[in-house]
Design a protein around this motif. Structure first.
Motif, PDB file in Angstrom:
ATOM      1  N   ALA A  30       0.819  -1.222   0.000  1.00  0.00           N
ATOM      2  CA  ALA A  30       0.000   0.000   0.000  1.00  0.00           C
ATOM      3  C   ALA A  30       0.849   1.268   0.000  1.00  0.00           C
ATOM      4  CB  ALA A  30      -0.973  -0.011   1.183  1.00  0.00           C
ATOM      5  N   PRO A  31       1.796   1.448   0.947  1.00  0.00           N
ATOM      6  CA  PRO A  31       2.614   2.660   0.895  1.00  0.00           C
ATOM      7  C   PRO A  31       3.500   2.732  -0.343  1.00  0.00           C
ATOM      8  CG  PRO A  31       3.435   1.159   2.587  1.00  0.00           C
ATOM      9  CD  PRO A  31       2.126   0.621   2.127  1.00  0.00           C
ATOM     10  N   ILE A  32       3.915   1.580  -0.866  1.00  0.00           N
ATOM     11  CA  ILE A  32       4.745   1.571  -2.070  1.00  0.00           C
ATOM     12  C   ILE A  32       3.942   2.041  -3.279  1.00  0.00           C
ATOM     13  CG2 ILE A  32       6.087   0.104  -3.630  1.00  0.00           C
ATOM     14  CD1 ILE A  32       6.733  -1.684  -1.248  1.00  0.00           C
ATOM     15  N   TYR A  65       1.667   9.636  10.302  1.00  0.00           N
ATOM     16  CA  TYR A  65       2.295   8.357  10.600  1.00  0.00           C
ATOM     17  C   TYR A  65       3.225   8.485  11.806  1.00  0.00           C
ATOM     18  CZ  TYR A  65       0.739   6.871   5.936  1.00  0.00           C
ATOM     19  OH  TYR A  65      -0.009   6.557   4.831  1.00  0.00           O
ATOM     20  N   PHE A  66       3.952   9.591  11.870  1.00  0.00           N
ATOM     21  CA  PHE A  66       4.858   9.822  12.995  1.00  0.00           C
ATOM     22  C   PHE A  66       4.068   9.891  14.307  1.00  0.00           C
ATOM     23  CE2 PHE A  66       6.929  12.819  15.908  1.00  0.00           C
ATOM     24  CZ  PHE A  66       8.166  12.222  16.064  1.00  0.00           C
ATOM     25  N   GLY A  67       2.985  10.658  14.320  1.00  0.00           N
ATOM     26  CA  GLY A  67       2.174  10.784  15.529  1.00  0.00           C
ATOM     27  C   GLY A  67       1.592   9.454  15.968  1.00  0.00           C
ATOM     28  N   TYR A  68       1.141   8.660  15.000  1.00  0.00           N
ATOM     29  CA  TYR A  68       0.584   7.351  15.326  1.00  0.00           C
ATOM     30  C   TYR A  68       1.636   6.439  15.939  1.00  0.00           C
ATOM     31  CZ  TYR A  68      -1.043   2.580  14.569  1.00  0.00           C
ATOM     32  OH  TYR A  68      -1.369   1.253  14.743  1.00  0.00           O
ATOM     33  N   LEU A  88       8.173   5.373   7.346  1.00  0.00           N
ATOM     34  CA  LEU A  88       7.115   5.402   8.357  1.00  0.00           C
ATOM     35  C   LEU A  88       5.870   4.662   7.877  1.00  0.00           C
ATOM     36  CD1 LEU A  88       7.444   9.106   9.586  1.00  0.00           C
ATOM     37  CD2 LEU A  88       8.451   7.051  10.562  1.00  0.00           C
ATOM     38  N   GLY A  89       5.570   4.779   6.583  1.00  0.00           N
ATOM     39  CA  GLY A  89       4.403   4.085   6.038  1.00  0.00           C
ATOM     40  C   GLY A  89       4.524   2.578   6.143  1.00  0.00           C
ATOM     41  N   LEU A  90       5.713   2.039   5.862  1.00  0.00           N
ATOM     42  CA  LEU A  90       5.911   0.592   5.969  1.00  0.00           C
ATOM     43  C   LEU A  90       5.804   0.116   7.417  1.00  0.00           C
ATOM     44  CD1 LEU A  90       8.849   0.024   3.444  1.00  0.00           C
ATOM     45  CD2 LEU A  90       6.485  -0.766   3.211  1.00  0.00           C
ATOM     46  N   ILE A  91       6.287   0.938   8.347  1.00  0.00           N
ATOM     47  CA  ILE A  91       6.178   0.556   9.763  1.00  0.00           C
ATOM     48  C   ILE A  91       4.712   0.531  10.189  1.00  0.00           C
ATOM     49  CG2 ILE A  91       6.784   1.180  12.128  1.00  0.00           C
ATOM     50  CD1 ILE A  91       9.315   2.466  11.040  1.00  0.00           C
ATOM     51  N   PHE A 104      -3.482   0.567   8.685  1.00  0.00           N
ATOM     52  CA  PHE A 104      -2.809   1.491   7.779  1.00  0.00           C
ATOM     53  C   PHE A 104      -3.828   2.407   7.104  1.00  0.00           C
ATOM     54  CE2 PHE A 104      -1.315   2.655   3.538  1.00  0.00           C
ATOM     55  CZ  PHE A 104      -0.122   3.290   3.850  1.00  0.00           C
ATOM     56  N   ALA A 105      -4.946   1.828   6.658  1.00  0.00           N
ATOM     57  CA  ALA A 105      -5.985   2.634   6.014  1.00  0.00           C
ATOM     58  C   ALA A 105      -6.580   3.642   6.989  1.00  0.00           C
ATOM     59  CB  ALA A 105      -7.084   1.723   5.463  1.00  0.00           C
ATOM     60  N   THR A 106      -6.807   3.210   8.237  1.00  0.00           N
ATOM     61  CA  THR A 106      -7.380   4.112   9.243  1.00  0.00           C
ATOM     62  C   THR A 106      -6.456   5.288   9.527  1.00  0.00           C
ATOM     63  OG1 THR A 106      -8.575   2.286  10.299  1.00  0.00           O
ATOM     64  CG2 THR A 106      -8.239   4.273  11.610  1.00  0.00           C
ATOM     65  N   VAL A 107      -5.182   4.995   9.724  1.00  0.00           N
ATOM     66  CA  VAL A 107      -4.214   6.057  10.012  1.00  0.00           C
ATOM     67  C   VAL A 107      -4.082   6.995   8.819  1.00  0.00           C
ATOM     68  CG1 VAL A 107      -1.823   6.569  10.629  1.00  0.00           C
ATOM     69  CG2 VAL A 107      -2.953   4.570  11.602  1.00  0.00           C
TER      70      VAL A 107
END
Length: 230
Positions: free
Chosen positions: A19-21, A127-130, A80-83, A92-95
């Motif tokens: 997804a992030p890719i 992503y950082f905040g999450y 950050l997206g992969l993490i 991932f979708a929710t964030v």
């Protein structure tokens, strides 16, 4: 004629990691398109206080005003997206949705009227905040320790740049998108953590009640069912 079968190890990558890719690939494709047709930058960006541009909250993260703008967002977005994606597709979708929505509404209401905002930095801050806060809402000691350890590493890598990105400056950088994207990511951490705890409690109660019904004493069974011990 002879045939041989070669046995090897097949490495399967979960689909949600893509997804992030895929999102990053779309950003690069949009940068190529906007290089050929610069008008797409304004057409797909969120214009502050213009209700007709609210739909662009969904498209603005994929558009960047320059190659440098895209380069500066690509690496932290992917890392950050992969993490975040490690937690699964739904999380991932929710964030992503909450960060994009909060960041988009933030620049819409807080920015100067008519200002157009684009870029994935709101998602990066989300992503950082999450990742920083999810350890506070995690259930289970091991999961909490792992999440906090990841938060420490992420903060060490990007903490300073994130703080700098929240400071209003007389540049084209949208601190509003950064701030509200960060808030969206923090809200996602709270919402996902709260939903997880609620689900755990609901799944635990039937087990306790079933165990209590095995005492053979109707009065004791009724008392244990009413205690609701967690």
């Amino acid at each position: 004629m002879s045939s041989q079968q070669t046995r090897g190890v097949t490495l399967t990558i979960p689909a949600h990691y893509f997804a992030p890719i895929v999102m990053l690939a779309l950003m690069w494709i949009m940068r190529v398109i906007s290089t050929v047709a610069p008008s797409t930058v304004h057409a797909l960006g969120v214009r502050a206080w213009s209700p007709s541009s609210l739909w662009a909250i969904a498209t603005s993260p994929f558009v960047h005003v320059s190659w440098f703008h895209l380069f500066s967002n690509s690496v932290p977005f992917l890392i950050l997206g992969l993490i975040v994606a490690f937690d699964g597709a739904k999380r991932f979708a929710t964030v992503t949705v909450l960060s994009a929505l909060a960041g988009g509404l933030g620049v819409f209401f807080v920015n100067r009227p008519g200002t157009v905002t684009v870029g994935a930095s709101g998602l990066v801050f989300g992503y950082f905040g999450y990742l920083v806060l999810r350890g506070l809402f995690a259930r289970g000691m091991l999961r909490k320790v792992i999440y906090i350890a990841v938060a420490v590493v992420v903060t060490g890598l990007y903490g300073v740049s994130m703080v700098i990105g929240l400071i209003p400056r007389g540049t084209s950088m949208s601190w509003q998108g950064h701030l509200f994207g960060l808030i969206g990511g923090c809200l996602a951490a709270w919402a996902i953590g709260s939903a997880g705890k609620t689900g755990t409690q609901q799944n635990a109660r039937p087990t306790k009640q079933t165990e209590s019904q095995q005492t053979g004493d109707p009065e004791l069974d009724r008392l244990l069912r009413d205690l609701d011990i967690d």
